[in-house]
Design a protein around this motif. Structure first.
Motif, PDB file in Angstrom:
ATOM      1  N   ASP A 240       6.835  31.922  49.490  1.00  0.00           N
ATOM      2  CA  ASP A 240       7.441  31.327  48.920  1.00  0.00           C
ATOM      3  C   ASP A 240       8.707  32.256  48.394  1.00  0.00           C
ATOM      4  O   ASP A 240       9.851  31.701  48.081  1.00  0.00           O
ATOM      5  CB  ASP A 240       7.101  30.038  47.873  1.00  0.00           C
TER       6      ASP A 240
ATOM      7  N   THR B 265      12.065  32.992  49.373  1.00  0.00           N
ATOM      8  CA  THR B 265      13.656  32.278  48.181  1.00  0.00           C
ATOM      9  C   THR B 265      14.488  33.962  47.847  1.00  0.00           C
ATOM     10  O   THR B 265      15.522  33.617  48.126  1.00  0.00           O
ATOM     11  CB  THR B 265      12.658  31.932  46.862  1.00  0.00           C
TER      12      THR B 265
ATOM     13  N   ARG C 139      16.290  33.996  51.377  1.00  0.00           N
ATOM     14  CA  ARG C 139      17.817  33.424  51.228  1.00  0.00           C
ATOM     15  C   ARG C 139      18.541  33.965  50.345  1.00  0.00           C
ATOM     16  O   ARG C 139      19.923  33.395  50.539  1.00  0.00           O
ATOM     17  CB  ARG C 139      17.294  31.317  51.003  1.00  0.00           C
ATOM     18  N   ASP C 140      18.616  33.836  49.170  1.00  0.00           N
ATOM     19  CA  ASP C 140      19.651  34.509  47.426  1.00  0.00           C
ATOM     20  C   ASP C 140      20.048  35.809  48.784  1.00  0.00           C
ATOM     21  O   ASP C 140      21.500  36.006  48.098  1.00  0.00           O
ATOM     22  CB  ASP C 140      18.662  35.229  46.728  1.00  0.00           C
TER      23      ASP C 140
END
Length: 282
Positions: free
Chosen positions: A273, A277, A280-281
Motif C-alpha cells: 500500500d 501511494t 501515485r504521488d
C-alpha cells in the motif's frame, strides 16, 4: 568461501560426495588417476575445486567407483547442473568477482537488508543504468549499459521453475529517492509491486517512523541453501571492499539485525500500500 573456479553450491556438494565415495572405497587420488590414465595430480585439483570437472571425466570417475545405477544418475545430473556456464561469466569485464552470483544462483532463500540501493533482483534497466552512472566517474559511464544488462540477466533467477524464497527489508527512503528521475522512479515502484505479486517475494518496508533499529548498522544479503552441509553465508558490498562470511558470529549479528528490522517493518500488505501511494504521488 570462493575457489579459483568460484564453484556453485552444487559444484562443492558434488566434489564432497565424490571424495567421500573414493575414501569409502579406500582409494587414493593417485590410484584413481592411474586407473583412468590421468596425470597423478588431476584428481587432487578436481577435488580441491582448482580444475573443472567435465561431464566425461565425471562419468569415468563414477565407472571406477562402481556406484549403483540410481546413484550414478543422481551424481551425473548434479554434475551436469553444477558446471553449467553461469550467466555471470559473460560479464567478467564489469564483475571480476563472481563468487556472489554463483552462490546467489544456488540459494534456496535470499534475505536482503537494503538501506541505500534496491536489490539488483528488483531493479528495472533504467533504474540500474541511472544508479550505475551515479556511482561511477563519467569516464566509466560506458559500462552502465553492461551493468544494467547484467542485472536483467540476474533476474532470470526469479523466473525459474524452482525460484528461491526472497525476503527484502527496504528502508522507506528507497521509495522516495528519484533515481533516474520521477518517470524512472515510478516505473521502478511498479516493478516492485509486480515482483511481489507474481513471484515468491516478500517486500517489507521499514518506515521512517520506525526510528532507530538494528538494521541501520548496514545493508547486507543473507544467502541460505538446502542441504545440511551447505551453511548460510552473508555478503556485504562496500566502496573499498566486499565481505563474504560464513562465520557464526557474523551470521548471528546479521540475524539479530534482520529480526529487529522485522520487528519494526510493515507487513507485506501495508508495504505494498505504501509503495502504491508513493508511486501515485510521483
Amino acid at each position: 568461501m570462493g575457489s579459483k573456479l568460484s564453484l556453485t553450491v552444487r559444484g562443492r556438494r558434488l566434489l564432497r560426495e565424490l571424495k567421500a565415495v573414493r575414501e569409502r572405497l579406500g582409494l587414493t587420488p593417485e590410484q584413481v588417476a592411474g586407473r583412468l590414465g590421468w596425470h597423478r595430480s588431476k584428481l587432487y585439483r578436481i577435488e580441491k575445486g582448482d580444475s573443472r570437472l567435465i561431464l566425461n571425466d565425471l562419468e569415468e570417475l563414477l565407472d571406477v567407483y562402481q556406484v549403483d545405477p540410481d546413484e550414478y544418475q543422481r551424481l551425473r545430473e548434479l554434475g551436469r547442473d553444477a558446471f553449467k556456464r553461469g550467466w555471470w561469466l559473460g560479464y567478467r569485464d564489469v564483475f571480476p568477482g563472481d563468487t556472489f552470483f554463483a552462490a546467489e544462483h544456488d540459494a534456496s532463500r535470499i534475505t536482503y537488508l537494503a538501506l541505500y540501493q534496491l536489490p539488483g533482483l528488483f531493479q528495472t534497466a533504467e533504474h540500474a543504468r541511472a544508479l550505475t552512472r551515479a556511482a561511477l566517474p563519467e569516464h566509466r559511464w560506458h559500462i552502465a549499459d553492461r551493468l544494467a544488462a547484467a542485472q536483467l540477466e540476474r533476474q532470470s533467477l526469479l523466473e525459474r521453475a524452482d525460484p528461491p524464497e526472497v525476503v527484502a527489508y527496504l528502508d522507506e527512503g528507497l521509495l522516495h529517492r528519484p533515481v533516474g528521475g520521477p518517470r524512472v522512479g515510478a516505473a521502478q515502484l511498479r516493478r516492485l509491486l509486480d515482483v511481489a505479486e507474481a513471484r515468491p517475494v516478500s517486500l517489507r518496508v521499514v518506515p521512517f517512523g520506525a526510528g532507530a533499529h538494528g538494521g541501520l548498522a548496514g545493508p547486507f544479503t543473507l544467502l541460505e541453501f538446502d542441504g545440511a552441509d551447505d551453511g548460510p553465508v552473508v555478503y556485504r558490498e562496500g566502496l573499498f571492499d566486499t565481505v563474504f562470511s560464513d562465520h557464526a558470529a557474523d551470521l548471528d549479528r546479521c540475524r539479530w539485525a534482520l529480526a529487529d528490522a522485522d520487528r519494526v517493518a510493515l507487513d507485506p500488505a501495508a508495504s505494498a500500500d505504501l509503495i502504491r501511494t508513493v508511486a501515485r504521488d510521483w
